[in-house]
Write an enzyme that holds these catalytic residues in place. Sequence first.
Site, short mmCIF file in Angstrom:
data_model
loop_
_atom_site.label_atom_id
_atom_site.label_comp_id
_atom_site.label_asym_id
_atom_site.label_seq_id
_atom_site.Cartn_x
_atom_site.Cartn_y
_atom_site.Cartn_z
N GLY A 58 0.93 -1.02 0.11
CA GLY A 58 0.03 0.08 0.17
C GLY A 58 0.84 1.21 -0.07
O GLY A 58 2.00 0.99 0.22
N CYS A 85 5.23 -6.31 1.56
CA CYS A 85 5.68 -4.83 1.53
C CYS A 85 5.18 -3.95 2.62
O CYS A 85 5.54 -4.27 3.93
CB CYS A 85 5.24 -4.31 0.03
SG CYS A 85 6.09 -2.71 -0.22
N TYR A 86 3.94 -3.07 2.51
CA TYR A 86 3.53 -2.52 3.67
C TYR A 86 2.83 -3.39 4.77
O TYR A 86 2.92 -3.12 5.59
CB TYR A 86 2.35 -1.48 3.05
CG TYR A 86 1.37 -0.85 4.11
CD1 TYR A 86 2.06 0.56 4.83
CD2 TYR A 86 0.51 -1.22 4.67
CE1 TYR A 86 1.46 1.20 5.77
CE2 TYR A 86 -0.04 -0.54 5.93
CZ TYR A 86 0.42 0.70 6.28
OH TYR A 86 -0.17 1.27 7.27
N HIS A 175 7.89 -7.67 -3.39
CA HIS A 175 6.41 -8.03 -4.03
C HIS A 175 6.43 -9.55 -4.76
O HIS A 175 7.07 -9.78 -5.84
CB HIS A 175 5.77 -7.09 -5.01
CG HIS A 175 5.54 -5.85 -4.16
ND1 HIS A 175 4.25 -5.77 -3.79
CD2 HIS A 175 6.13 -4.72 -4.01
CE1 HIS A 175 3.89 -4.54 -3.36
NE2 HIS A 175 4.98 -3.89 -3.33
N GLU A 177 4.25 -11.10 -5.76
CA GLU A 177 3.04 -11.40 -6.55
C GLU A 177 3.31 -10.83 -8.21
O GLU A 177 2.49 -11.25 -9.21
CB GLU A 177 1.82 -10.70 -6.25
CG GLU A 177 1.60 -9.21 -6.27
CD GLU A 177 2.28 -8.51 -5.04
OE1 GLU A 177 1.94 -7.55 -4.47
OE2 GLU A 177 3.33 -9.11 -4.48
N SER A 229 -23.78 -8.37 -24.61
CA SER A 229 -23.17 -7.47 -25.31
C SER A 229 -22.39 -7.84 -26.58
O SER A 229 -22.11 -7.43 -27.22
CB SER A 229 -22.03 -6.83 -24.25
OG SER A 229 -21.23 -7.69 -24.07
N ASP A 233 -17.51 -12.09 -21.51
CA ASP A 233 -18.13 -12.11 -19.87
C ASP A 233 -19.63 -12.40 -19.96
O ASP A 233 -20.04 -13.33 -19.50
CB ASP A 233 -17.96 -10.65 -19.22
CG ASP A 233 -16.42 -10.52 -19.03
OD1 ASP A 233 -15.72 -11.04 -19.32
OD2 ASP A 233 -15.99 -8.96 -19.02
N LYS A 375 -11.01 -12.16 -15.25
CA LYS A 375 -10.87 -12.14 -16.58
C LYS A 375 -10.42 -13.61 -17.24
O LYS A 375 -11.25 -14.49 -17.78
CB LYS A 375 -10.25 -11.25 -17.32
CG LYS A 375 -10.57 -10.89 -19.02
CD LYS A 375 -11.95 -10.66 -19.24
CE LYS A 375 -12.44 -10.25 -20.63
NZ LYS A 375 -13.71 -9.81 -20.88
#
Length: 519
Positions: A58, A85-86, A175, A177, A229, A233, A375
């Site tokens: 963060g 991290c944070y 990090h 990730e 649409s 999705d 996604k």
Amino acid sequence: MTEPRHDRVLIVDFGSQVTQLIARRLRESGVYCEIHPYDKAGDVLEGFAPKAVILSGGPASAGLPDSPAAPAALFERDVPVLGICYGEMTLCAQLGGVVEGGREREFGRAEIRIAEESPLLAGLGDIGDSEPVWMSHGDKITAIPPGFHVVATSEGSPFAAIADEARRLYGVQFHPEVAHTPRGALILRNFTHRIAGLTGDWTMASYRQEAVARIRAQVGTGRVICGLSGGVDSSVAAVLIHEAIGDQLTCVFVDTGLLRLNEAQQVVSLFRDHYNIPLIHVDASDEFLGALAGVSDPEAKRKTIGRVFIDLFDREAGKIEGATFLAQGTLYPDVIESVSATGGPSVVIKSHHNVGGLPEHMKLKLLEPLRELFKDEVRALGVELGLPPAFVGRHPFPGPGLAIRIPGEITREKVATLQQADALFLDEIRKAGLYDAIWQAFAVLLPVKSVGVMGDARTYENVLALRAVTSTDGMTADVFEFPWEVLTRAATRIVNEVRGVNRVVYDVTSKPPGTIEWE
């Protein structure tokens, strides 16, 4: 019926722009997880019952008074906790360590050196070995809490990784990730599988079965309207719902006239002919293009499209007797942004019909079967459901369609020009076997004209930009480096075959965090 209960990880969000990547890495290893902001994590703790907890990074400084903190109850549940991290900073500050803000900054690539053996770093090497990681911090830990010891250091951080093995509490200054930490996924897997003992039993096959059961239980004998649409999705949502309740579902496909070339026909053919799903097809190109006439501001375009879409959908939905549910293809990133720990521009970014809501007088209950998925997981579910791979693997397409790829006023002629050019560009990409290597490729009709000579005649026509990027997460991206012959072939075809274009340029800018579209 009792729904299967998968092992769960709670990710406490402190506002890092890459918090979603933590969840993606865990999901990739078969671990179900959810992200909740730090100030609400305590409220969901009991009901969610996580088997492990991760504290995200963060932008705040843990060394300041009143800085964001993890709920104290997290450390009382006897579950493993990993601070990133944070997250490591606040873990130290809350458990008796010392954190000082602004002492030393460490950003970008770094090397950690393994100082002690730990299950968190298993498989990375022996004591003394080094490992590339990605750092991004301005605070400095000057003392770790009682019970902790150092398991890795870096040039800028003597506490690059710390552990209290007895309480299963861990912290890393880097990090794991992000892709810039090459073996970060292994570190996260060590935490979830080795330390927390999770089995990784969350798969798309199990999600499909459980989602079908949930939909049947939620809908009962009611009827569902799905706003289709044509994108991945809403299409996956429609097929999943149809598997659960059959003809209790009716899809409404509003053709805005701003879709890709021949996309409307493809959607109608797939859902009517292949899946035999009840479908109302509304050709509303005249309404949308009429409403957009004279509108140049990008945000005004989005809101105009959203307003017209809602009006048309409302009109068509009113013709379906007994409808009680509205199905939407809401994804997990939408849910995360709606409850972001630090706020942000998501309300503005998402001001189009995908999230614009519907009039209250419709009195429909919401059905969002994909709201737990990212996604890439939606694509995997689409394959699981039998959707054609070419359809599931299509590049992302913005809700407002081609309207945001035509800066300035929208006209039918501009849309036709862009549709043809875009189709030719994608055709050359497919012929070269590059489509699946690109996350998103498209053409943009620029609001400028160029003087040129074609044959023996001088021309004054439009300039077209081509863009293609690679991405693993849809949050950041790099320009795709085309083989020159492919790019040249695409540009030559566009100039020769699309009337009104005499110059093609290639956009080589990368994609910074948070940007999802061109305009």
